[in-house]
Structure formats: C-alpha cells, structure tokens
Design an enzyme around this catalytic site. Structure first.
Site, PDB file in Angstrom:
ATOM      1  N   HIS A  29      10.979  61.107  19.787  1.00  0.00           N
ATOM      2  CA  HIS A  29      12.338  60.679  20.138  1.00  0.00           C
ATOM      3  C   HIS A  29      13.014  61.732  21.027  1.00  0.00           C
ATOM      4  CE1 HIS A  29      11.985  58.347  16.225  1.00  0.00           C
ATOM      5  NE2 HIS A  29      12.366  57.412  17.066  1.00  0.00           N
ATOM      6  N   GLN A  59      14.915  43.401  11.527  1.00  0.00           N
ATOM      7  CA  GLN A  59      13.564  43.504  12.078  1.00  0.00           C
ATOM      8  C   GLN A  59      12.510  43.858  11.025  1.00  0.00           C
ATOM      9  OE1 GLN A  59      14.791  46.852  14.836  1.00  0.00           O
ATOM     10  NE2 GLN A  59      12.677  47.479  14.513  1.00  0.00           N
TER      11      GLN A  59
END
Ligand code: PAF
Length: 287
Positions: A29, A59
């Site tokens: 990230h 999700q």
C-alpha cells in the site's frame, strides 16, 4: 495530513489522486500511496494524494471473513503520513451507504464474471467492489486513482467500469510488491503462521515456473502441481488473456497473464504475473 470522516469536508481538498484501501496497510500500500503522491505532483494537483480506509462490508461474501479482516487504524494513519498522503478519508458505513437510500444498480462488465476466477469462488464480491469504488469516486471526485496489480481481476473490473460509465478517472496501476522469497504482500499474510510459509511461497514460485513454459495448458498444470505439492489448496491456476481474462490457446497473440488463487490453511491468497516471463525482479533472486 488531514483525517476526514465527514464526506462534506472532501470538497475543500481540491483535485487529487486517490488510493482506495481497506486499511491494514503494508509496504505494498505504501508503494501505491507513493505512486499517488508522485502522480499528484506531476499533474500539479492541489489536493495531493487522498487515501481512503474503509472495510467495505458489501464485498465480503462471508461475514466471518469481514469480521476477521485486520483493523489497524493508528498504524495505518502513520503509514499514510509516512508515505506522503495529504489526507485520509475514513468514512462510516452510513456515510458510504446512507440508510434509506436505494442501492445503486450494478451491471458488472464481462471481465468480472470471466469463468473459473473470483466470481466462482467469491460470488457477489465484485458487485460489492464495484458499488464501493463507484461511490468513493462520487465522494472523492479524483482525477486519477491507483490500484494494485496484485488484484489483477479487480484492476480490470475497475478499468472497465470507468470506461463504460464514462467516469473520467484515470486508472494508474501499481506493481505488486513482494517479500523476500517472492510472496506477494497482502493484508491477509498476517494470518499466516510459520508452518504456512512453504505453501504460501508456492504461489509466486508456481507463477515463475509457469512463466518458463511456452504452452498455456502446460503452464496451468505446472502451477497447480507445484501449489498442491507445497501444501496449498489451489482454487484456480490459469493463463488468460490479460485484458478479457478469457482462456487462450497456444498461439495467443497479445499480452497474457498467469493467475493463481489458493487456500493456505484458512487464509485465501491471490497472485498473478505477466505470462510468459522469466521472474519478478523483486525477490526473484530467491526464486
Ligand atoms: O483492493 C481493495 O483493498 C478493495 O477491494 C478496495 C478497492 C479498496 C475496495 O474496497
């Protein structure tokens, strides 16, 4: 660096590059955020790089998986600041999905339902990703957004969404960051114990071995066998057209991608690489 929880405050940020995340940030990230910062500078965007941290309930097709997802907000904020983000947007579930507001319709692009991939093993997953990313784009209004190549099918789904809906957000891909030995960085790696290491490493090793095979069917056989031998339980091990993610034959012209997903203990891991190829660069020496 600003911390924003109220979407109403986003308007004061100015044009920006956006990095959506679900937190539990790792060096992969951090690399995406640095790409976002560099892109914002290159384009002279006053809003800089905005990172969202939102564990998106829609999700997860398994509630236990949603609950188990690591939440590390304090460390995440430090990582964002250290990587040069100008702001973190950490909305509540109600801000993203206002109660009483009908869920916007999602018609998935064909790449989301390419046979034998994520849709088979995580039904409903891409509907949730599509909904949340479209909603986050609506709130943050970025000029560009950075997505990791580690989730290759997600990257293709988001690119197709932007194109189809004319959202005017440029999608910038970020290369997969690997640990020494080749394991792709993932928030789920936190769940791996030392006893899982060989099985976890087998995904990237399988991709490397497949990259040396000239025939897609043989490459798939090699990947599956290597993962099983190391103790991972493969869900898929395929070579596909890099854009449509449909099956390819031996004489395929154009970019292709090898993609694997496997369970290592109770942890589900994903990885992919260009095919054919000879290694990954980072960590390749150890492969
Ligand atoms: O890749 C992720 O972390 C998530 O799927 C995303 C894009 C942040 C949407 O929740």
């Amino acid at each position: 660096m600003r911390l924003i929880t109220d979407p109403g405050e986003l308007a004061s940020l100015g044009p920006c590059v956006f990095v959506p995340t679900m937190g539990a940030l790792h060096d992969g990230h951090a690399a995406l955020i640095r790409i976002g910062v560099a892109e914002a500078e290159r384009r002279g965007l006053s809003g800089g790089c905005v990172v969202s941290i939102f564990v998106n309930p829609t999700q997860f097709n398994d509630f236990a998986d949603f609950e188990k997802y690591p939440r590390t907000m304090d460390a995440d904020l430090l990582a964002c600041e250290g990587s040069g983000a100008s702001a973190v947007f950490a909305p509540s579930v109600e801000a993203v999905y206002p109660p009483g507001e009908a869920a916007s319709e999602v018609v998935l692009p064909p790449v989301a339902t390419a046979p034998g991939l994520e849709d088979r093993f995580r039904p409903g997953h891409f509907e949730g990703v599509y909904r949340v990313v479209r909603r986050l784009f609506e709130l943050v209004k970025p000029v560009a957004a950075v997505f990791g190549e580690k989730d290759w099918q997600q990257l293709r789904v988001i690119s197709a969404m932007v194109e189809r809906e004319g959202l005017g957000v440029e999608i910038v891909p970020g290369e997969t960051v690997r640990e020494a030995g080749g394991l792709a960085m993932s928030s789920r790696n936190k769940h791996l114990g030392p006893e899982d290491r060989e099985a976890a490493l087998s995904l990237s090793r399988a991709l490397c071995a497949a990259g040396r095979e000239g025939d897609p069917a043989e490459a798939e056989r090699v990947m599956e066998a290597m993962m099983r031998e190391a103790g991972a339980e493969p869900e898929y091990a395929v070579v596909r057209d890099a854009e449509t993610l449909l099956s390819i034959g031996a004489g395929h012209a154009g970019p292709a991608r090898a993609l694997v997903a496997a369970r290592v203990g109770t942890t589900r891991l994903l990885d992919n690489a260009p095919w054919p190829s000879v290694g990954f660069g980072v960590g390749a020496a150890a492969l």
